[in-house]
Each structure stands twice: as C-alpha cells, then as structure tokens.
Design an enzyme around this catalytic site. Structure first.
Site, PDB file in Angstrom:
ATOM      1  CE  LYS A  45      -4.158  -1.694   2.174  1.00 22.39           C
ATOM      2  NZ  LYS A  45      -5.133  -1.537   3.316  1.00 22.39           N
ATOM      3  CG  ASP A  97      -8.079   0.948   3.787  1.00 27.07           C
ATOM      4  OD1 ASP A  97      -8.948   0.090   3.206  1.00 27.07           O
ATOM      5  OD2 ASP A  97      -6.929   0.583   3.612  1.00 27.07           O
TER       6      ASP A  97
HETATM    7  P1  NDP Z   1      -0.037  -3.857   8.809  1.00 28.23           P
HETATM    8  O1  NDP Z   1       1.248  -5.090   8.589  1.00 28.23           O
HETATM    9  O2  NDP Z   1       0.566  -2.744   8.246  1.00 28.23           O
HETATM   10  O3  NDP Z   1       0.105  -3.574  10.744  1.00 28.23           O
HETATM   11  C1  NDP Z   1       0.105  -4.633  11.363  1.00 28.23           C
HETATM   12  C2  NDP Z   1      -0.200  -4.032  12.877  1.00 28.23           C
HETATM   13  O4  NDP Z   1      -0.346  -4.854  13.803  1.00 28.23           O
HETATM   14  C3  NDP Z   1       1.009  -3.151  13.310  1.00 28.23           C
HETATM   15  O5  NDP Z   1       0.799  -2.164  14.291  1.00 28.23           O
HETATM   16  C4  NDP Z   1       1.819  -4.366  14.117  1.00 28.23           C
HETATM   17  O6  NDP Z   1       2.754  -3.886  15.022  1.00 28.23           O
HETATM   18  C5  NDP Z   1       0.818  -4.975  14.735  1.00 28.23           C
HETATM   19  N1  NDP Z   1       1.167  -6.378  15.177  1.00 28.23           N
HETATM   20  C6  NDP Z   1       1.039  -7.587  14.398  1.00 28.23           C
HETATM   21  N2  NDP Z   1       1.401  -8.432  15.132  1.00 28.23           N
HETATM   22  C7  NDP Z   1       1.580  -8.189  16.300  1.00 28.23           C
HETATM   23  C8  NDP Z   1       1.863  -8.770  17.499  1.00 28.23           C
HETATM   24  N3  NDP Z   1       1.841 -10.024  17.576  1.00 28.23           N
HETATM   25  N4  NDP Z   1       1.900  -8.070  18.669  1.00 28.23           N
HETATM   26  C9  NDP Z   1       1.737  -6.662  18.592  1.00 28.23           C
HETATM   27  N5  NDP Z   1       1.191  -6.095  17.624  1.00 28.23           N
HETATM   28  C10 NDP Z   1       1.115  -6.751  16.572  1.00 28.23           C
HETATM   29  O7  NDP Z   1      -1.439  -4.223   8.614  1.00 28.23           O
HETATM   30  P2  NDP Z   1      -2.697  -3.438   8.491  1.00 28.23           P
HETATM   31  O8  NDP Z   1      -2.559  -2.104   9.271  1.00 28.23           O
HETATM   32  O9  NDP Z   1      -2.784  -3.367   6.945  1.00 28.23           O
HETATM   33  O10 NDP Z   1      -3.722  -4.296   9.039  1.00 28.23           O
HETATM   34  C11 NDP Z   1      -3.919  -4.645  10.489  1.00 28.23           C
HETATM   35  C12 NDP Z   1      -5.394  -5.164  10.662  1.00 28.23           C
HETATM   36  O11 NDP Z   1      -6.404  -4.300  10.162  1.00 28.23           O
HETATM   37  C13 NDP Z   1      -5.381  -6.682  10.032  1.00 28.23           C
HETATM   38  O12 NDP Z   1      -5.995  -7.537  10.799  1.00 28.23           O
HETATM   39  C14 NDP Z   1      -6.140  -6.277   8.771  1.00 28.23           C
HETATM   40  O13 NDP Z   1      -6.886  -7.448   8.256  1.00 28.23           O
HETATM   41  C15 NDP Z   1      -7.112  -5.426   9.503  1.00 28.23           C
HETATM   42  N6  NDP Z   1      -7.551  -4.356   8.341  1.00 28.23           N
HETATM   43  C16 NDP Z   1      -8.697  -4.249   8.044  1.00 28.23           C
HETATM   44  C17 NDP Z   1      -9.462  -3.354   7.210  1.00 28.23           C
HETATM   45  C18 NDP Z   1     -11.254  -3.372   6.852  1.00 28.23           C
HETATM   46  O14 NDP Z   1     -11.171  -2.636   6.033  1.00 28.23           O
HETATM   47  N7  NDP Z   1     -11.998  -3.507   7.851  1.00 28.23           N
HETATM   48  C19 NDP Z   1      -8.623  -2.573   6.439  1.00 28.23           C
HETATM   49  C20 NDP Z   1      -7.031  -2.632   6.648  1.00 28.23           C
HETATM   50  C21 NDP Z   1      -6.770  -3.265   7.490  1.00 28.23           C
HETATM   51  P3  NDP Z   1       4.338  -3.411  14.782  1.00 28.23           P
HETATM   52  O15 NDP Z   1       4.413  -2.367  14.013  1.00 28.23           O
HETATM   53  O16 NDP Z   1       4.826  -3.417  16.055  1.00 28.23           O
HETATM   54  O17 NDP Z   1       4.888  -4.664  13.900  1.00 28.23           O
END
Ligand code: NDP
Length: 302
Positions: free
Chosen positions: A66, A102
């Site tokens: 993205k 989004d």
């Molecule tokens: P990214 O990969 O960009 O970000 C992931 C986020 O989750 C980061 O803040 C990361 O923290 C955190 N994270 C992941 N694993 C862990 C863990 N084990 N412990 C703590 N923090 C964790 O993903 P997105 O932002 O694109 O997506 C995040 C969620 O939102 C997903 O589940 C996705 O499906 C959902 N989503 C839903 C949308 C909708 O239309 N409903 C649109 C976009 C996303 P860190 O930075 O520290 O790694």
C-alpha cells in the site's frame, strides 16, 4: 472483451474482496473478472506497468504494497496523499491514479459505531500499520481532539504522529509505549477504542486484558470477525463492532470509482457474509503479523 480488475498483494489467497467485487460486477451486469495477483515486492513495478493496459478496469493494492506503490503511479487523490497509502488504482488512459478507499471505509464504520450519539473527541488506537493510517486520518477529519496511538514497536507509532504532524497541528496526536497501565489510564479518559493491530486475526487473543475495558466504550476492531476483544467488550456492556463495515465501504468506494456506478451494497454485503461463512477471514488472504510475539498486554487472561 471481458475487463480485468486485479488485487495485488503478497500473499492474496482466499480474498474476501474477490467474493464481494465479483458479486457486484455480476449484479450490475459489468463483464469483468476480479483476479488475485500474488506479487512479492520485487515484482511490484512490473505488475504496475502491466495494469496500465486497456483491458484493466482497475486495481486493488494490499499488504505489503500500500505504501510501496505510491512512487510507481502518476497521481494521488487527497486521501491517498494525506495517508501516504494507496489501496485502489483507477486508469486515466495509461496514467494510474492512486486512491485510498480505506478512508471512506473507516468513516462509514465510525459513523455506524457512534450511531446517534454525539461524535466523541478522544480515541485510543492500537496499531500503527497501513490500516492505522486511514484510522488516524479519519479521526482527524471527524474532529477528534485527542488520539493516543499504542504500538508494539513505538517508533512506528511515532512515525505516524510525525506523518500527520501538519494535519493534526490543531489537536493532540500522541504515540505512547505499549504498557498495560498506560493503556488503562488512557482508556479511562476516552470513549472510542480502535484495534488496528492484527492481534486476534489468527488466534483467539485480545491485544488488551478484558479488565481494563469499561461499559461506556465504543470499540471497533478492524479485523473482520467477532474477535476476543469484541467479545470482551460486549461482556462489560460496551458497544462492539468488527471490520466488516469498513471493508464493505472501502470496496463499495472502489467499485464506484472503477465503474462510475453506485455499488450494490446489499449484494456485496451478502457475498461477504457467504465468504466468511466458508471460512475466509481476511481481505488480504493469509493472516498478517506474528501472533507468537504478542506484547505482554496481549497475553490471554488466565
Ligand atoms: P500492517 O501489517 O500494516 O500492521 C500490522 C499492525 O499490527 C502493526 O501495528 C503491528 O505492530 C501490529 N502487530 C502485528 N502482530 C503483532 C503482535 N504479535 N503483537 C503486537 N502487535 C502486532 O497491517 P494493516 O494495518 O494493514 O492491518 C492490520 C489489521 O487491520 C489486519 O488484521 C487487517 O486485516 C485489518 N484491516 C482491516 C481493514 C478493513 O477494511 N476492515 C482495512 C485494513 C486493515 P508493529 O508495527 O509493532 O509490527
């Protein structure tokens, strides 16, 4: 000739977006096929060149592309520019325009969450990834005055705060370290809690313990299922909503951009429900994130 719409991500197996968009094309009578392209980052530039061709109606872009796609395209809309992220492309001749649907998706989800209440002014956001960018921008635009971002890697939350520095100059946008006690004290001052981490996507764990949730919270989880966080929130009498409204409305906005027609929301919503019933959980296909390494606060209680 049948038009093509592609979702470019890595990985992209089992897409909810595919089910929803294909149902919409079929309903409206548009001869288009929604394809899933699994492309590693190194293959992204070639994929973007390919979709400039006349047979493509449009493109969705998802994890992990993205932000990476931004320098590869020709023009950005205001939402894409502000968030620094693109999830939808349209074609103007051979030129590609990047949109971030989004943003309207989140706005629709926030409106549904808040319902008839007055729009709150304070929010706690968990997560600082791509989804969180649309959330922060949406909260700024909705007039929030204080938004606190917690993230496992604090520097990423700080990066978000810097990114939105100018548009958030009139309000308080803060990054704070992920400590249960700090999250608890911030939650006590707030009305809206949004989970934009992927904690809860693959395993039945919540990013925060149930004990720090209160009954007057409005809780939105971007994940498209009834996560542990949402069940815990309902358990204390809070209002809880999953990510389906956001997903549906980002898809509807993309459909309208590609086709110039209003999206058949009912049909898309039905297709989403059916795909979910078949076990598809993520618009991005396979789960993101590393569920093994949840922060301390995410360890399931008991
Ligand atoms: P990214 O990969 O960009 O970000 C992931 C986020 O989750 C980061 O803040 C990361 O923290 C955190 N994270 C992941 N694993 C862990 C863990 N084990 N412990 C703590 N923090 C964790 O993903 P997105 O932002 O694109 O997506 C995040 C969620 O939102 C997903 O589940 C996705 O499906 C959902 N989503 C839903 C949308 C909708 O239309 N409903 C649109 C976009 C996303 P860190 O930075 O520290 O790694």
């Amino acid at each position: 000739m049948s038009k093509r719409v592609v979702l470019i991500g890595h990985p992209v197996a089992h897409s909810l977006s595919g089910a929803m968009q294909q149902a919409a094309f079929d309903e409206v009578g548009i001869d288009a096929r929604y394809e899933l392209w699994d492309r590693a980052p190194i293959a992204l530039p070639d994929a973007i060149e390919e979709v400039r061709g006349d047979d493509f109606l449009g493109v969705n872009v998802t994890i992990p592309h993205k932000e990476r796609v931004v320098p590869l395209i020709d023009k950005l809309t205001e939402d894409a520019q502000a968030t620094g992220a693109v999830n939808t492309l349209t074609r103007e001749g051979k030129r590609l325009v990047g949109h971030n649907t989004d943003v309207p998706g989140f706005a629709a989800a926030l409106d549904t969450l808040v319902g008839r209440q007055k729009m709150p002014r304070q929010a706690v956001l968990l997560g600082a990834g791509g989804g969180a960018r649309a959330v922060v921008y949406g909260l700024i635009r909705a007039g929030f005055q204080r938004v606190v971002i917690f993230n496992r890697h604090l520097h990423r939350a700080e990066g978000l705060v810097r990114h939105f520095g100018r548009s958030a100059a009139h309000m308080e946008l803060k990054a704070m370290p992920w400590h249960e006690s700090i999250i608890e004290s911030e939650l006590a001052k707030t009305k809206v809690l949004i989970n934009a981490t992927s904690i809860g996507l693959n395993a039945d764990v919540s990013p925060i313990p149930a004990e720090i949730l209160t009954g007057d919270l409005l809780v939105l989880d971007l994940i498209y299922s009834r996560t542990r966080l949402l069940r815990d929130a309902e358990g204390v009498g809070a209002t809880a909503q999953d990510g389906e409204t956001m997903l549906l409305h980002q898809g509807a906005s993309a459909f309208a951009l590609w086709t110039g027609q209003p999206a058949p929301l009912e049909v898309m919503s039905q297709a989403l429900a059916e795909a979910r019933a078949e076990g598809v959980r993520s618009a991005e296909g396979e789960p993101v994130g590393d569920e093994e390494a949840v922060p301390e606060a995410a360890a399931p209680a008991g």
